[in-house]
Design a protein around this motif. Structure first.
Motif, PDB file in Angstrom:
ATOM      1  N   ASP A  61       5.599  -5.851  -4.007  1.00  0.00           N
ATOM      2  CA  ASP A  61       6.584  -5.008  -4.676  1.00  0.00           C
ATOM      3  C   ASP A  61       7.123  -5.824  -5.851  1.00  0.00           C
ATOM      4  O   ASP A  61       7.745  -6.874  -5.631  1.00  0.00           O
ATOM      5  CB  ASP A  61       7.713  -4.657  -3.705  1.00  0.00           C
ATOM      6  CG  ASP A  61       8.758  -3.732  -4.328  1.00  0.00           C
ATOM      7  OD1 ASP A  61       8.980  -3.825  -5.554  1.00  0.00           O
ATOM      8  OD2 ASP A  61       9.368  -2.951  -3.592  1.00  0.00           O
ATOM      9  N   THR A  69       5.980  -2.732   1.775  1.00  0.00           N
ATOM     10  CA  THR A  69       6.330  -2.271   3.123  1.00  0.00           C
ATOM     11  C   THR A  69       6.067  -0.769   3.267  1.00  0.00           C
ATOM     12  O   THR A  69       5.880  -0.060   2.275  1.00  0.00           O
ATOM     13  CB  THR A  69       7.809  -2.550   3.430  1.00  0.00           C
ATOM     14  OG1 THR A  69       8.630  -1.903   2.431  1.00  0.00           O
ATOM     15  CG2 THR A  69       8.101  -4.043   3.420  1.00  0.00           C
ATOM     16  N   HIS A  70       6.040  -0.316   4.495  1.00  0.00           N
ATOM     17  CA  HIS A  70       5.899   1.106   4.791  1.00  0.00           C
ATOM     18  C   HIS A  70       6.522   1.382   6.157  1.00  0.00           C
ATOM     19  O   HIS A  70       6.837   0.457   6.916  1.00  0.00           O
ATOM     20  CB  HIS A  70       4.425   1.528   4.785  1.00  0.00           C
ATOM     21  CG  HIS A  70       3.649   1.029   5.973  1.00  0.00           C
ATOM     22  ND1 HIS A  70       2.883   1.834   6.760  1.00  0.00           N
ATOM     23  CD2 HIS A  70       3.546  -0.214   6.520  1.00  0.00           C
ATOM     24  CE1 HIS A  70       2.317   1.130   7.723  1.00  0.00           C
ATOM     25  NE2 HIS A  70       2.711  -0.119   7.587  1.00  0.00           N
ATOM     26  N   ASP A  72       6.072   2.375   9.748  1.00  0.00           N
ATOM     27  CA  ASP A  72       5.003   2.461  10.735  1.00  0.00           C
ATOM     28  C   ASP A  72       5.075   3.813  11.457  1.00  0.00           C
ATOM     29  O   ASP A  72       6.117   4.164  12.022  1.00  0.00           O
ATOM     30  CB  ASP A  72       5.133   1.326  11.748  1.00  0.00           C
ATOM     31  CG  ASP A  72       3.993   1.315  12.738  1.00  0.00           C
ATOM     32  OD1 ASP A  72       2.911   0.852  12.380  1.00  0.00           O
ATOM     33  OD2 ASP A  72       4.209   1.795  13.879  1.00  0.00           O
ATOM     34  N   LEU A  78      10.219  -0.260   9.724  1.00  0.00           N
ATOM     35  CA  LEU A  78       9.733  -0.750   8.448  1.00  0.00           C
ATOM     36  C   LEU A  78       8.833  -1.957   8.689  1.00  0.00           C
ATOM     37  O   LEU A  78       9.242  -2.930   9.329  1.00  0.00           O
ATOM     38  CB  LEU A  78      10.905  -1.143   7.544  1.00  0.00           C
ATOM     39  CG  LEU A  78      10.575  -1.519   6.107  1.00  0.00           C
ATOM     40  CD1 LEU A  78      10.080  -0.297   5.336  1.00  0.00           C
ATOM     41  CD2 LEU A  78      11.797  -2.127   5.416  1.00  0.00           C
ATOM     42  N   TYR A  81       3.013  -3.752   4.604  1.00  0.00           N
ATOM     43  CA  TYR A  81       1.832  -2.923   4.399  1.00  0.00           C
ATOM     44  C   TYR A  81       0.656  -3.849   4.060  1.00  0.00           C
ATOM     45  O   TYR A  81       0.589  -4.427   2.974  1.00  0.00           O
ATOM     46  CB  TYR A  81       2.080  -1.938   3.251  1.00  0.00           C
ATOM     47  CG  TYR A  81       0.915  -1.036   2.952  1.00  0.00           C
ATOM     48  CD1 TYR A  81       0.449  -0.125   3.899  1.00  0.00           C
ATOM     49  CD2 TYR A  81       0.270  -1.088   1.714  1.00  0.00           C
ATOM     50  CE1 TYR A  81      -0.625   0.708   3.633  1.00  0.00           C
ATOM     51  CE2 TYR A  81      -0.804  -0.260   1.429  1.00  0.00           C
ATOM     52  CZ  TYR A  81      -1.251   0.632   2.389  1.00  0.00           C
ATOM     53  OH  TYR A  81      -2.311   1.457   2.113  1.00  0.00           O
TER      54      TYR A  81
END
Length: 215
Positions: A61, A69-70, A72, A78, A81
């Motif tokens: 990022d 991040t994402h 799950d 969080l 990724y």
């Protein structure tokens, strides 16, 4: 304050082995060879080894300088990724007693691996030794000063510091970049016109300082 060392993408790409592994991300160049030695044999090195010598900015990022991040889908939490697979210093998806998190900074935030800056744009120049008629094409970083380009050229002429560098018969300021010295970058025009870069790239002429014809 010392200037950073600039590298071309090609220079980074040459370091593509586990025992000599560089990557670039977010504009910087990193030598991860010590990390490879520290975790030698660990399967978590695989995603990094697969990207040896490449730019991995898409892992990060740009605002946080951290791994993307994402959420799950299974846990709703969080998570980092990592589509290529989990790698060194990325925590496991679920709590585990065999994972140590006391390593301090993760490698992507540890400046000990930083070796320089990735050039935003490279360009080609032709250096002509008027004493020997030797010509040498060089890919250089647009951010580099003539003194730094001279350091690149030393591998072809160890006496390069004994020459006066000129462009269109005008002595160059070695503390400035090519652009600052009024040397245009016409690489884009060559590409669009289908012209041979090696034949039409800008030429810098070197005059030996003891050459009496240059008085």
């Amino acid at each position: 304050m010392l200037r950073p060392k600039y590298f071309t993408p090609k220079e980074v790409s040459l370091h593509n082995k586990p025992d000599d592994l560089w990557v670039s991300y977010l504009g910087k160049v990193y030598d991860l060879t010590p990390l490879m030695k520290e975790f030698q044999g660990d399967v978590l090195l695989k995603p990094i080894i697969e990207c040896a010598g490449k730019d991995i900015s898409h892992w990060f990022d740009p605002k946080t300088k951290d791994i993307l991040t994402h959420i799950d889908p299974q846990s709703g939490c969080l998570k980092y990724y990592t589509p290529r697979g989990r790698f060194v210093h990325v925590p496991p998806p679920c709590p585990r007693t065999d994972w140590s998190n006391d390593f301090g900074r993760p490698w992507w935030k540890d400046m000990q691996y930083e070796v320089g800056v990735l050039s935003v744009k490279t360009r080609w120049v032709r250096i002509i030794n008027t004493l020997t008629s030797q010509e040498q094409g060089l890919e250089v970083c647009s951010e580099e000063t003539l003194n730094e380009i001279l350091q690149r050229y030393l591998r072809y002429n160890s006496h390069a510091t004994s020459y006066t560098w000129k462009y269109n018969s005008v002595k160059l300021d070695m503390s400035k970049t090519l652009e600052e010295n009024g040397i245009p970058d016409e690489g884009g025009d060559f590409y669009r016109g289908g012209m041979d870069r090696d034949l039409f790239s800008e030429s810098i002429c070197l005059y030996f300082n003891d050459d009496l014809t240059e008085l």
